[in-house]
Design a protein around this motif. Structure first.
Motif, PDB file in Angstrom:
ATOM      1  N   LEU A  44       0.985  -1.258   0.349  1.00 24.87           N
ATOM      2  CA  LEU A  44      -0.050   0.132   0.068  1.00 24.87           C
ATOM      3  C   LEU A  44       0.917   1.299   0.091  1.00 24.87           C
ATOM      4  CD1 LEU A  44      -2.701   1.406   0.470  1.00 24.87           C
ATOM      5  CD2 LEU A  44      -2.274   1.202   2.982  1.00 24.87           C
ATOM      6  N   LEU A  45       0.359   2.047  -0.933  1.00 26.38           N
ATOM      7  CA  LEU A  45       1.017   3.498  -0.758  1.00 26.38           C
ATOM      8  C   LEU A  45      -0.082   4.517  -0.610  1.00 26.38           C
ATOM      9  CD1 LEU A  45       3.291   3.346  -3.894  1.00 26.38           C
ATOM     10  CD2 LEU A  45       4.232   3.303  -1.421  1.00 26.38           C
ATOM     11  N   LEU A  46       0.336   5.685   0.224  1.00 19.17           N
ATOM     12  CA  LEU A  46      -0.659   6.518   0.656  1.00 19.17           C
ATOM     13  C   LEU A  46       0.068   7.872  -0.189  1.00 19.17           C
ATOM     14  CD1 LEU A  46      -1.078   5.870   4.315  1.00 19.17           C
ATOM     15  CD2 LEU A  46      -2.807   5.342   2.440  1.00 19.17           C
ATOM     16  N   LEU A  47      -1.065   8.455  -0.958  1.00 19.11           N
ATOM     17  CA  LEU A  47      -0.455   9.770  -1.642  1.00 19.11           C
ATOM     18  C   LEU A  47      -0.984  11.147  -0.909  1.00 19.11           C
ATOM     19  CD1 LEU A  47       0.500  11.163  -4.166  1.00 19.11           C
ATOM     20  CD2 LEU A  47      -2.165  10.839  -5.092  1.00 19.11           C
ATOM     21  N   LYS A  71       0.361  22.698  -7.056  1.00 14.92           N
ATOM     22  CA  LYS A  71       1.359  21.767  -6.416  1.00 14.92           C
ATOM     23  C   LYS A  71       1.527  20.409  -6.984  1.00 14.92           C
ATOM     24  CE  LYS A  71       3.504  20.612  -2.234  1.00 14.92           C
ATOM     25  NZ  LYS A  71       3.482  20.477  -0.681  1.00 14.92           N
ATOM     26  N   ALA A  72       0.306  19.990  -7.483  1.00 10.37           N
ATOM     27  CA  ALA A  72       0.538  18.600  -8.216  1.00 10.37           C
ATOM     28  C   ALA A  72       1.351  18.518  -9.271  1.00 10.37           C
ATOM     29  CB  ALA A  72      -1.035  18.202  -8.500  1.00 10.37           C
ATOM     30  N   HIS A  73       1.378  19.482  -9.920  1.00 17.09           N
ATOM     31  CA  HIS A  73       2.367  19.629 -11.335  1.00 17.09           C
ATOM     32  C   HIS A  73       3.583  19.626 -10.869  1.00 17.09           C
ATOM     33  CE1 HIS A  73      -0.964  20.071 -14.079  1.00 17.09           C
ATOM     34  NE2 HIS A  73      -1.534  20.922 -13.332  1.00 17.09           N
ATOM     35  N   PRO A  77       7.320  14.956 -10.913  1.00 14.27           N
ATOM     36  CA  PRO A  77       8.752  14.322 -10.933  1.00 14.27           C
ATOM     37  C   PRO A  77       9.046  13.617  -9.657  1.00 14.27           C
ATOM     38  CG  PRO A  77       8.876  16.538 -11.596  1.00 14.27           C
ATOM     39  CD  PRO A  77       7.836  16.353 -11.162  1.00 14.27           C
ATOM     40  N   PHE A  78       8.773  14.334  -8.505  1.00 16.92           N
ATOM     41  CA  PHE A  78       9.032  13.324  -7.169  1.00 16.92           C
ATOM     42  C   PHE A  78       8.473  12.252  -7.082  1.00 16.92           C
ATOM     43  CE2 PHE A  78       8.281  13.007  -2.624  1.00 16.92           C
ATOM     44  CZ  PHE A  78       9.599  13.042  -2.343  1.00 16.92           C
ATOM     45  N   ILE A  79       6.985  12.236  -7.194  1.00 18.51           N
ATOM     46  CA  ILE A  79       6.267  10.986  -7.266  1.00 18.51           C
ATOM     47  C   ILE A  79       6.799  10.211  -8.325  1.00 18.51           C
ATOM     48  CG2 ILE A  79       3.944  10.213  -7.442  1.00 18.51           C
ATOM     49  CD1 ILE A  79       2.944  12.698  -6.011  1.00 18.51           C
ATOM     50  N   ALA A  80       7.027  10.399  -9.425  1.00 15.64           N
ATOM     51  CA  ALA A  80       7.506   9.418 -10.588  1.00 15.64           C
ATOM     52  C   ALA A  80       8.944   8.686 -10.011  1.00 15.64           C
ATOM     53  CB  ALA A  80       7.545  10.208 -11.740  1.00 15.64           C
ATOM     54  N   ASN A  81       9.843   9.762  -9.281  1.00 13.72           N
ATOM     55  CA  ASN A  81      10.926   8.978  -8.838  1.00 13.72           C
ATOM     56  C   ASN A  81      10.560   7.998  -7.761  1.00 13.72           C
ATOM     57  OD1 ASN A  81      14.098   8.823  -8.496  1.00 13.72           O
ATOM     58  ND2 ASN A  81      13.528   9.811  -6.603  1.00 13.72           N
ATOM     59  N   GLN A  82       9.631   8.259  -6.783  1.00 12.63           N
ATOM     60  CA  GLN A  82       9.317   7.494  -5.561  1.00 12.63           C
ATOM     61  C   GLN A  82       8.533   6.053  -6.347  1.00 12.63           C
ATOM     62  OE1 GLN A  82       6.718  10.038  -3.561  1.00 12.63           O
ATOM     63  NE2 GLN A  82       7.902   9.652  -1.784  1.00 12.63           N
ATOM     64  N   LEU A  83       8.057   6.327  -7.466  1.00 12.94           N
ATOM     65  CA  LEU A  83       7.457   4.858  -8.013  1.00 12.94           C
ATOM     66  C   LEU A  83       8.371   4.142  -8.598  1.00 12.94           C
ATOM     67  CD1 LEU A  83       4.507   6.444 -10.070  1.00 12.94           C
ATOM     68  CD2 LEU A  83       4.174   5.049  -8.138  1.00 12.94           C
ATOM     69  N   ASN A  84       9.379   4.797  -9.031  1.00 10.48           N
ATOM     70  CA  ASN A  84      10.614   3.918  -9.812  1.00 10.48           C
ATOM     71  C   ASN A  84      11.171   3.272  -8.559  1.00 10.48           C
ATOM     72  OD1 ASN A  84      12.462   3.087 -11.616  1.00 10.48           O
ATOM     73  ND2 ASN A  84      13.869   4.522 -10.764  1.00 10.48           N
ATOM     74  N   VAL A 109      -1.914  14.327 -10.261  1.00 10.48           N
ATOM     75  CA  VAL A 109      -0.352  14.014 -10.169  1.00 10.48           C
ATOM     76  C   VAL A 109       0.030  12.374 -10.264  1.00 10.48           C
ATOM     77  CG1 VAL A 109      -0.714  13.564  -7.381  1.00 10.48           C
ATOM     78  CG2 VAL A 109       1.453  14.651  -8.515  1.00 10.48           C
ATOM     79  N   LEU A 110      -0.904  11.769  -9.696  1.00 13.46           N
ATOM     80  CA  LEU A 110      -0.549  10.259  -9.757  1.00 13.46           C
ATOM     81  C   LEU A 110      -0.744   9.818 -11.186  1.00 13.46           C
ATOM     82  CD1 LEU A 110       0.087   7.890  -8.191  1.00 13.46           C
ATOM     83  CD2 LEU A 110      -2.489   7.127  -7.957  1.00 13.46           C
TER      84      LEU A 110
END
Length: 131
Positions: A44-47, A71-73, A77-84, A109-110
């Motif tokens: 599980l991940l919480l956004l 802020k979502a925009h 990149p930060f969230i894309a990095n976390q996904l990776n 954002v997601l």
């Protein structure tokens, strides 16, 4: 690996210091999705609009910040990095309908972060009973 994901929530424990995200957030929706993640043996991940993607045991302080489109925009990149970093290969996003007040920026954002990493995202719509 596929991950389940839902958003943080406004209602939070106000304890001082840091608490695990699962203890900080007071939401039936989060509890339900956490139960699904345990039942399915899927992480599980919480956004969060402040912290990006949190694991249930990540410790966070009390805060009050709602994600805006602006802020979502900036968070993409930060969230894309976390996904990776977390090895996410697919996301099941448990959410209220996109047009529900306040939910649009979280979808945005997601979706953008998943698109940038070519990660498939499916939406599992939840009703009022999971507030």
């Amino acid at each position: 690996m596929e991950h389940l994901c839902t958003t943080c929530c406004k209602r939070k424990r106000r304890d001082e210091g840091s608490l695990p995200a699962m203890q900080r957030y007071l939401s039936g929706r989060i509890r339900f999705v956490h139960g699904e993640s345990l039942r399915l043996a899927v992480p599980l991940l919480l956004l969060s609009g402040r912290f990006g993607l949190l694991k249930p045991d990540d410790r966070i302080p009390w805060y009050d910040e709602r994600l805006s489109y602006d802020k979502a925009h900036k968070l993409v990149p930060f969230i894309a990095n976390q996904l990776n970093e977390y090895g996410v290969t697919a996301i099941a996003f448990y959410a209220r309908p996109r047009l529900t007040s306040g939910w649009g920026p979280y979808y945005d954002v997601l979706e953008r972060a998943c698109q940038s990493g070519k990660i498939p995202m499916r939406i599992e719509l939840l009703g009022e009973e999971y507030l």
